[in-house]
Structure formats: structure tokens, C-alpha cells
Design an enzyme around this catalytic site. Structure first.
Site, short mmCIF file in Angstrom:
data_model
loop_
_atom_site.label_atom_id
_atom_site.label_comp_id
_atom_site.label_asym_id
_atom_site.label_seq_id
_atom_site.Cartn_x
_atom_site.Cartn_y
_atom_site.Cartn_z
N LYS A 107 129.35 128.30 91.05
CA LYS A 107 129.97 129.58 91.40
C LYS A 107 129.56 130.05 92.79
O LYS A 107 130.29 130.81 93.42
CB LYS A 107 129.66 130.61 90.32
C1 LIG Z 1 131.16 128.92 84.97
C2 LIG Z 1 130.67 127.57 84.62
C3 LIG Z 1 131.53 126.59 84.07
C4 LIG Z 1 132.97 126.87 83.70
O1 LIG Z 1 133.75 127.21 84.80
P1 LIG Z 1 135.31 127.59 84.64
O2 LIG Z 1 135.54 128.72 85.57
O3 LIG Z 1 135.50 127.95 83.23
O4 LIG Z 1 136.08 126.39 85.04
C5 LIG Z 1 131.02 125.31 83.85
N1 LIG Z 1 129.74 125.02 84.12
C6 LIG Z 1 128.88 125.93 84.63
C7 LIG Z 1 127.47 125.55 84.88
C8 LIG Z 1 129.31 127.23 84.90
O5 LIG Z 1 128.45 128.13 85.42
#
Ligand SMILES: *Cc1c(COP(=O)(O)O)cnc(C)c1O
Length: 454
Positions: A107
Site C-alpha cells: 500500500k
Molecule cells: C491490502 C493487502 C492485500 C489486498 O489488497 P487488495 O486491495 O484487496 O487487492 C493483500 N496483501 C496485503 C499484505 C495487503 O496489505
């Protein structure tokens, strides 16, 4: 670039308004009025590539040089010089490591840039905002790190007290910045999310606090994520990409890269036991089930909000029809999609697999044994799905979190406790700053008004 709502009845907006609004007025999500051809630029570094990919989406409000400056600044603090390195794990498989940012999850790739875009546009407009969000773990800290230096942004993150991991909590509560506020809510993640929704629905509060959101439906986050899909395809030639996902955000970014011309063959969706996306892609069955807790908690989601953007394309960009489909989905828990649209948009591009906790643990152990690499449980769901669905092209799995972000599961699988990177080595000694609140809208709103001058 102009943007349209997927539900067809909100005003068209430019990039800056879309960034600040998050959700469209009609409840829809913003998408570009047309898809540009992707241009990754001429062999620059990751920041230059991102600026080149994003340029058509942010023009004319953010110019080329300005955008490049934001991108350089956003990725300068990453721990790896390539920002998103590719690491080969066997003959056909690679990991694209997206966890070298400040909070150890993918993120950061988007939120470092989005925070800086907020700052630039608010400065130019002479405005201030209060970002309010609920988190079950990774989004909160990444959003906080993205805006901690922004003078015109106050950020309030609600998390369920006692229900995040200690690393996740400390990454939020130890940030010492005057514009950062973490609220420990006496309740569950759903309670936190309901409080946030209720604040946005409270018009006078929303307007007086100038509320804004950075959840994963924000267009700026999605488009920033298309850059690493394109970057991997640029470096490798034609690839298949496997994405551990819950909200469909990261896969949608891959689809946009592919749709606009990146050299991507298939997109593989990896789910955990919360397998609504896998059931849809393999059986055209999009029906909700109760959320199950797993070892990959950031994928414990049953309503994949970003799917709405692809549904809009499947519906030939008919907003009224998309709005109808979603109303019915909310009422019945089942989304009916047209079989012809499915054959055209989904079947040739996507494949999917659901991976259990036992398979996840076995995979973390196997990868460690075969390569010496520790991978996190989210990434492990990806490599299991990738191996199961391997085709003729090299397969790149997105490594979405650093193993030290989920140390208990990794240790359980391998006997080895992954270490935090140097910058975070003292995380457990830093002092925490948080405010406890009850699950009460009036109390939370009063607190936010006091904490966040706008
Ligand atoms: C947020 C997150 C995901 C899922 O991301 P999406 O936005 O649902 O595609 C997968 N793995 C980790 C470690 C995350 O923080």
C-alpha cells in the site's frame, strides 16, 4: 483527463476533484472517460516510469515535471534502490517485491504518492481536509505514513482495539506527528467501518470537517498501482501476473495496465478461504458468504468494491445498468452478470485459485526450504495459486507484504522469526500515542472536531 462515475449520475470531474472526493456523489467509483495507451517512458528508473505512466491521468492539473518531482520524492525513502525488485524463485516464477516502503506492505507504493498529491493540490487550492479511515491493519499505517508531513491534512484512523497485530498497531500509534490521530475503538473492524460511514453520511459534520477518504476505492491509489505491473512487464517481456487480493484493487490495476497495452497475458487472482472472487472467475458465481478469519487477514473481504470498475466495462460503460446490478447485489447477495460479457471480459484474461491456511503455511515452509527466502502469508497464497495455474509465460507473483509484518505465521511455518528492517528495529520500544473511544458516533465526532482544526 475527465472522469465518469460507474453509476452514471454524478458530475464529470477532473483528476484533482476525483482525488479529493474519493467516492462519487451517486455512490459510484470514478473511472477515466477514456483509456489512454500506456507509455512507460524510455528506460528510466521506477520513479520516472511511474511519472510517465500516470501523466495522461493527472493532466492538466499536475504537469509532467511536477509529477516527476512527486514520484522521485515518494520512492526516495524506499529501502531497495530498484523500489520494486523482481526476485526469481524457480525456473518459471518471480516475485515482484512491493514491500520496501515505510510500512512494509504494497500500500505504500500508492499512498506515498497519493499523500504528496493531496498536499500539492490542497496548497494550490488553499484548502484543508480531514482524512478519516477505518483499518484492520495495513491501510491505516500506510495512509498515516503517506500524509504525516502534510500541513493541510489531518488524518484520523479508527482501529478495533486488541484486534490488530502488535506490529500493525505500533506502526500507527508510534508516529509522532501533530496531524496524525489514532483512535482505538472499543469494537470490531466492522464497527469502525460503520462509524466512518456514519460520519460521511452526517452531512453537516462532513462539510464542517471537510472529510475525505483514502480507502482502496480512491482512483489515485489504483492508477499508481498500474505502474508496477507495467514495470514488471517492461523488464521481463510478456508475463502472467498473480495477485493475492480481496478488494480486487491490485488486480484491477493489473487489468488497467494490460488493457492499456502492457505486455501482460493472464491475471491470476489468489484468494484465501474468502473466495468470492475465485468463485466468480471460475464459475461466474459472485455471491457473498460470511467473512472467515485467516492467516492472510488483509484479504479477509467478501465484497470486493473495486470490481465495480470492471463491471462498468462489462456493461459497456452503462452507468444506470451498473447501478441497478449493484443495488440487486446488495439486496440479494448475488451479482448476476451477462454470460456473453463474462466470455468477453473475464474468461480470456483472468484465472483464479483459493488457498487454505494449511496450504499457505506449507508454502511458506517450502519456499524457505527451496530458496532461503522468507515470504509472508499473503504472498504465499499467491505463489500457491501461481504454481497451480502456471502457463507458457513466466509468472510474476506480487509480494504484498514483508514477512516481518506477519512474524507469527512465518515463524509457525519455518521456525524462523523474520526480523524487522533496521529503520523499524526499535518499533517495540517506541512510545505509543492513541485515544481510546467507545463505539459511539457522537463521542467520536466530538473528539475529531476537537483534535482536527480545519
Ligand atoms: C491490502 C493487502 C492485500 C489486498 O489488497 P487488495 O486491495 O484487496 O487487492 C493483500 N496483501 C496485503 C499484505 C495487503 O496489505
Amino acid at each position: 483527463m475527465r472522469y465518469l462515475s460507474t453509476r452514471g449520475s454524478a458530475p464529470e470531474l477532473g483528476f484533482g476533484d476525483v482525488l479529493l472526493a474519493g467516492l462519487a456523489d451517486d455512490g459510484g467509483l470514478y473511472v477515466p472517460a477514456e483509456w489512454p495507451s500506456i507509455d512507460t517512458g524510455s528506460a528510466g528508473d521506477y520513479a520516472a516510469l511511474t511519472a510517465s505512466v500516470l501523466a495522461p491521468y493527472v493532466a492538466p492539473e499536475i504537469g509532467g515535471d511536477e509529477l516527476l518531482g512527486l514520484c522521485v520524492d515518494s520512492y526516495a525513502g524506499f529501502r531497495h534502490p530498484e523500489v520494486a525488485p523482481l526476485v526469481q524463485i524457480d525456473d518459471e516464477q518471480w516475485l515482484l517485491e512491493l514491500f520496501h516502503g515505510p510500512t512494509l506492505a504494497f500500500k505504500d507504493m500508492a499512498l506515498q504518492l497519493v499523500g504528496r498529491m493531496f498536499d500539492l493540490l490542497l496548497e494550490r487550492r488553499d484548502e484543508r481536509i480531514t482524512i478519516v479511515g477505518a483499518t484492520s491493519g495495513d491501510t491505516g499505517s500506510a495512509a498515516i505514513e503517506g500524509v504525516r508531513g502534510c500541513e493541510r491534512v489531518q488524518i484520523v484512523i479508527l482501529y478495533p482495539e486488541g484486534r490488530t497485530s502488535e506490529v500493525q498497531r505500533r506502526q500507527m500509534t508510534t508516529v509522532d506527528a501533530p496531524n496524525v490521530h489514532t483512535l482505538a475503538v472499543d469494537g470490531t473492524f466492522d464497527d469502525c467501518q460503520d462509524l466512518v460511514k456514519a460520519m460521511f453520511a452526517d452531512r453537516s459534520f462532513r462539510e464542517s470537517q471537510r472529510l475525505s477518504a483514502v480507502n482502496s476505492i480512491n482512483w489515485a491509489r489504483i492508477v499508481a498501482q498500474t505502474a508496477y505491473h507495467a514495470s514488471a512487464a517492461d523488464r521481463m517481456g510478456e508475463i502472467d501476473v498473480c495477485v493475492p487480493t480481496g478488494n480486487f484493487g491490485n488486480v484491477l490495476a493489473g487489468w488497467i495496465a494490460r488493457h492499456t497495452g502492457a505486455d501482460i497475458g493472464r491475471l491470476i487472482v489468489a484468494s484465501n478461504a474468502n473466495d468470492i472472487l475465485t468463485r466468480f472467475i471460475t464459475d461466474r458465481d459472485m455471491s457473498t458468504a460470511p467473512v472467515v478469519g485467516t492467516l492472510s487477514p488483509s484479504m479477509d473481504i467478501q465484497v470486493s468494491s473495486n470490481f465495480e470498475r470492471l463491471l462498468f466495462e462489462m456493461n459497456d460503460r452503462d452507468g444506470a445498468r451498473t447501478a441497478d446490478d449493484l443495488l440487486r447485489f446488495r439486496a440479494t447477495g448475488r451479482l448476476d452478470t451477462d454470460p456473453d460479457a463474462f466470455d468477453r471480459w473475464i474468461a480470456p484474461v483472468f484465472d483464479a485459485a483459493s488457498v487454505s491456511d494449511d496450504e499457505t503455511l506449507a508454502e511458506v515452509a517450502r519456499v524457505y526450504r527451496d530458496t532461503g527466502l522468507l515470504i509472508d502469508p499473503h504472498t504465499a497464497t499467491g505463489t500457491v495459486a501461481a504454481r497451480r495455474l502456471l502457463g507458457d509465460r513466466p509468472m510474476v507473483t506480487l509480494a504484498t507484504a514483508h514477512p516481518a509484518k506477519f512474524p507469527d505465521a512465518v515463524e509457525r511455518a519455518t521456525g524462523v522469526r523474520p526480523e524487522l528492517p533496521d529503520e523499524l528495529a526499535d518499533l517495540y520500544e517506541r512510545s505509543e500515542r492513541l485515544t481510546r473511544v467507545s463505539n459511539d458516533l457522537g463521542e467520536v465526532e466530538a473528539l475529531i472536531s476537537r483534535l482536527c482544526p480545519v
